[in-house]
Design a protein around this motif. Structure first.
Motif, PDB file in Angstrom:
ATOM      1  N   VAL A  45       1.087  -1.038  -0.002  1.00 54.51           N
ATOM      2  CA  VAL A  45      -0.066   0.139  -0.011  1.00 54.51           C
ATOM      3  C   VAL A  45       0.931   1.377   0.199  1.00 54.51           C
ATOM      4  CG1 VAL A  45      -1.967  -0.968   0.969  1.00 54.51           C
ATOM      5  CG2 VAL A  45      -0.238  -0.036   2.588  1.00 54.51           C
ATOM      6  N   SER A  46       2.066   1.193  -0.068  1.00 59.27           N
ATOM      7  CA  SER A  46       3.042   2.352  -0.040  1.00 59.27           C
ATOM      8  C   SER A  46       2.941   3.173  -1.075  1.00 59.27           C
ATOM      9  CB  SER A  46       4.484   1.766   0.374  1.00 59.27           C
ATOM     10  OG  SER A  46       5.076   1.372  -1.086  1.00 59.27           O
ATOM     11  N   GLY A  47       2.756   4.781  -0.931  1.00 57.66           N
ATOM     12  CA  GLY A  47       2.629   5.536  -1.859  1.00 57.66           C
ATOM     13  C   GLY A  47       1.279   5.671  -2.295  1.00 57.66           C
ATOM     14  N   GLU A  48       0.364   4.932  -1.845  1.00 63.56           N
ATOM     15  CA  GLU A  48      -1.063   4.965  -2.361  1.00 63.56           C
ATOM     16  C   GLU A  48      -2.147   5.585  -1.532  1.00 63.56           C
ATOM     17  OE1 GLU A  48      -2.060   3.151  -5.150  1.00 63.56           O
ATOM     18  OE2 GLU A  48      -0.245   1.848  -5.735  1.00 63.56           O
ATOM     19  N   GLU A  49      -3.027   5.850  -2.106  1.00 63.41           N
ATOM     20  CA  GLU A  49      -4.440   6.288  -1.322  1.00 63.41           C
ATOM     21  C   GLU A  49      -5.202   5.325  -1.059  1.00 63.41           C
ATOM     22  OE1 GLU A  49      -6.835   9.064  -2.946  1.00 63.41           O
ATOM     23  OE2 GLU A  49      -5.218  10.528  -3.946  1.00 63.41           O
ATOM     24  N   VAL A  50      -5.186   4.906   0.369  1.00 66.22           N
ATOM     25  CA  VAL A  50      -5.956   3.800   0.773  1.00 66.22           C
ATOM     26  C   VAL A  50      -7.150   4.011   1.577  1.00 66.22           C
ATOM     27  CG1 VAL A  50      -5.506   1.806   2.283  1.00 66.22           C
ATOM     28  CG2 VAL A  50      -3.429   2.571   1.164  1.00 66.22           C
ATOM     29  N   VAL A  51      -8.195   3.182   1.047  1.00 68.38           N
ATOM     30  CA  VAL A  51      -9.442   3.588   1.693  1.00 68.38           C
ATOM     31  C   VAL A  51      -9.684   2.259   2.806  1.00 68.38           C
ATOM     32  CG1 VAL A  51     -11.933   3.606   1.391  1.00 68.38           C
ATOM     33  CG2 VAL A  51     -10.515   4.758  -0.119  1.00 68.38           C
ATOM     34  N   VAL A  52      -9.799   2.305   3.996  1.00 64.42           N
ATOM     35  CA  VAL A  52     -10.086   1.387   4.752  1.00 64.42           C
ATOM     36  C   VAL A  52     -11.537   1.270   5.393  1.00 64.42           C
ATOM     37  CG1 VAL A  52      -9.661   0.056   7.362  1.00 64.42           C
ATOM     38  CG2 VAL A  52      -7.716   1.226   5.880  1.00 64.42           C
ATOM     39  N   VAL A  53     -12.296  -0.085   4.662  1.00 60.96           N
ATOM     40  CA  VAL A  53     -13.707   0.020   4.950  1.00 60.96           C
ATOM     41  C   VAL A  53     -13.819  -1.068   6.265  1.00 60.96           C
ATOM     42  CG1 VAL A  53     -16.009  -0.721   3.994  1.00 60.96           C
ATOM     43  CG2 VAL A  53     -14.015   0.164   2.592  1.00 60.96           C
ATOM     44  N   GLN A  54     -14.352  -0.532   7.215  1.00 60.99           N
ATOM     45  CA  GLN A  54     -14.608  -1.481   8.558  1.00 60.99           C
ATOM     46  C   GLN A  54     -15.714  -0.844   9.258  1.00 60.99           C
ATOM     47  OE1 GLN A  54     -13.477  -4.491   9.715  1.00 60.99           O
ATOM     48  NE2 GLN A  54     -13.232  -4.277  11.991  1.00 60.99           N
ATOM     49  N   THR A  55     -16.739  -1.457   9.394  1.00 58.97           N
ATOM     50  CA  THR A  55     -17.986  -1.023   9.963  1.00 58.97           C
ATOM     51  C   THR A  55     -17.733  -1.440  11.607  1.00 58.97           C
ATOM     52  OG1 THR A  55     -20.400  -0.920   9.921  1.00 58.97           O
ATOM     53  CG2 THR A  55     -19.624  -3.186  10.131  1.00 58.97           C
ATOM     54  N   THR A  56     -18.400  -0.928  12.535  1.00 58.41           N
ATOM     55  CA  THR A  56     -18.057  -1.126  14.128  1.00 58.41           C
ATOM     56  C   THR A  56     -19.280  -1.593  14.724  1.00 58.41           C
ATOM     57  OG1 THR A  56     -18.004   1.136  14.488  1.00 58.41           O
ATOM     58  CG2 THR A  56     -15.900   0.310  14.005  1.00 58.41           C
ATOM     59  N   GLY A  57     -20.347  -2.602  14.266  1.00 57.38           N
ATOM     60  CA  GLY A  57     -21.277  -3.039  15.042  1.00 57.38           C
ATOM     61  C   GLY A  57     -20.809  -4.388  15.897  1.00 57.38           C
ATOM     62  N   PRO A  58     -21.707  -4.956  16.529  1.00 57.03           N
ATOM     63  CA  PRO A  58     -21.331  -5.932  17.386  1.00 57.03           C
ATOM     64  C   PRO A  58     -20.431  -7.120  16.831  1.00 57.03           C
ATOM     65  CG  PRO A  58     -23.563  -5.324  17.755  1.00 57.03           C
ATOM     66  CD  PRO A  58     -23.047  -4.847  16.586  1.00 57.03           C
ATOM     67  N   PRO A  59     -19.231  -7.462  17.528  1.00 56.81           N
ATOM     68  CA  PRO A  59     -18.658  -7.107  18.680  1.00 56.81           C
ATOM     69  C   PRO A  59     -18.015  -5.878  18.376  1.00 56.81           C
ATOM     70  CG  PRO A  59     -17.395  -8.866  17.705  1.00 56.81           C
ATOM     71  CD  PRO A  59     -18.362  -8.640  16.750  1.00 56.81           C
ATOM     72  N   GLN A  60     -18.308  -4.801  19.146  1.00 58.20           N
ATOM     73  CA  GLN A  60     -18.028  -3.398  18.765  1.00 58.20           C
ATOM     74  C   GLN A  60     -16.550  -3.379  19.340  1.00 58.20           C
ATOM     75  OE1 GLN A  60     -20.809  -3.999  20.396  1.00 58.20           O
ATOM     76  NE2 GLN A  60     -22.291  -2.569  19.936  1.00 58.20           N
TER      77      GLN A  60
END
Ligand code: R5P
Length: 290
Positions: A45-60
């Motif tokens: 991922v170096s030098g890149e525009e990174v989009v991290v997708v992670q929802t935070t429902g249970p288990p929170q």
């Protein structure tokens, strides 16, 4: 742009990447016997525009921790820019000190996310917009209500009445009404801050013989929306639908809502529950492409 889908949002992240025609980097998950775990980016991922997708429902706790680990790692691995996409932000309902001495969870969460070096933050229908004021980086609070309302319109509910079960969420019913066009209203709900018990004030809604969709940001135990639906049915509403952005659906919530008279519960894939009929992927992809 590289989309990294966290363990809690694998299919939503993959759908966002597909719409954007973006590269993806998988995250490998390794569990340890003591309950700890290690995540590993399986690509550069170096030098890149990174989009991290992670929802935070249970288990929170777990999902929040994994989010923080991935955001920190992305920056540490040399990403040029990191955007956190957190469709459902855990702890966002505790956005202020309701009782003396309470923690302000939403504020703490924002501090943690920002400490991981994110450059921007994207969420969907955050419970209290003022939470975002705690961020120093740019934020976007997308609304999935139009998407939900369009789903109902496509299902023949054009002209249905839109209701918010809580005056604080009246904006949701107003937004839905711009699509469904059958008028909108709200109920008044009070929550006992010690017991968590809710009271919904009786109100005449003029819904006799009409179809109604009740819109809320979150369905947790289902108590709020079930009470609204019972009231609507008592007042002669015809078909009644429960719609929400974040279907937590804790315990018997689904049964409770259906037994109150709802024809169907419609949610989004903000959380991976059985009612994720409407996908947030186009909404989030559009925001990321801007
Ligand atoms: C709170 O104000 C939220 O907007 C929802 O109305 C609430 O979280 C729903 O909770 P429950 O389903 O447990 O009644």
């Amino acid at each position: 742009m590289i989309v990294v889908s966290g363990p809690a949002s694998k299919s939503l992240g993959a759908n966002i990447a597909e719409i954007l025609n973006a590269k993806t980097v998988d995250v490998n998950f390794k569990a340890f016997p003591d309950g700890e775990y290690c995540l590993r980016f399986e690509g550069d991922v170096s030098g890149e525009e990174v989009v991290v997708v992670q929802t935070t429902g249970p288990p929170q706790d777990t999902n929040v921790m994994q989010l923080l680990l991935m955001l920190d790692a992305a920056k540490d691995l040399g990403a040029k820019k990191v955007t956190a996409v957190v469709p459902y932000l855990a702890f966002a309902r505790q956005d202020k000190r309701f009782l003396a001495g309470e923690v302000i969870s939403a504020q703490t969460l924002v501090k943690l996310i920002e400490a991981c070096g994110v450059d921007s933050f994207v969420t969907v229908n955050i419970h209290a917009k003022n939470t975002l004021k705690n961020f120093k980086v740019p934020t976007a609070n997308l609304s999935a209500i139009t998407l939900l309302a369009e789903h109902f319109k496509a299902q023949g509910l054009d002209g249905a009445f839109s209701l918010s079960p809580d005056k604080g969420a009246v904006g949701l019913a107003e937004e839905a009404n711009r699509v469904l066009g059958g008028g909108c209203g709200w109920l008044r709900k009070e929550r006992d801050r010690y017991t968590g018990e809710i009271q919904v004030e009786e109100k005449s809604l003029n819904v006799d013989g009409r179809d109604v969709v009740v819109f809320d940001d979150i369905i947790s135990t289902g108590g709020t929306i079930a009470r609204a639906i019972k009231m609507l049915k008592t007042q002669g509403a015809r078909r009644v639908y429960a719609a929400c952005v974040h279907p937590l659906l804790i315990g018997e919530a689904k049964t409770k809502i259906l037994e109150s008279g709802a024809d169907e519960i419609v949610g989004t894939d903000s959380l991976s529950t059985s009612v994720r009929t409407v996908s947030l992927a186009p909404l989030i992809a559009e925001a990321l492409a801007r």
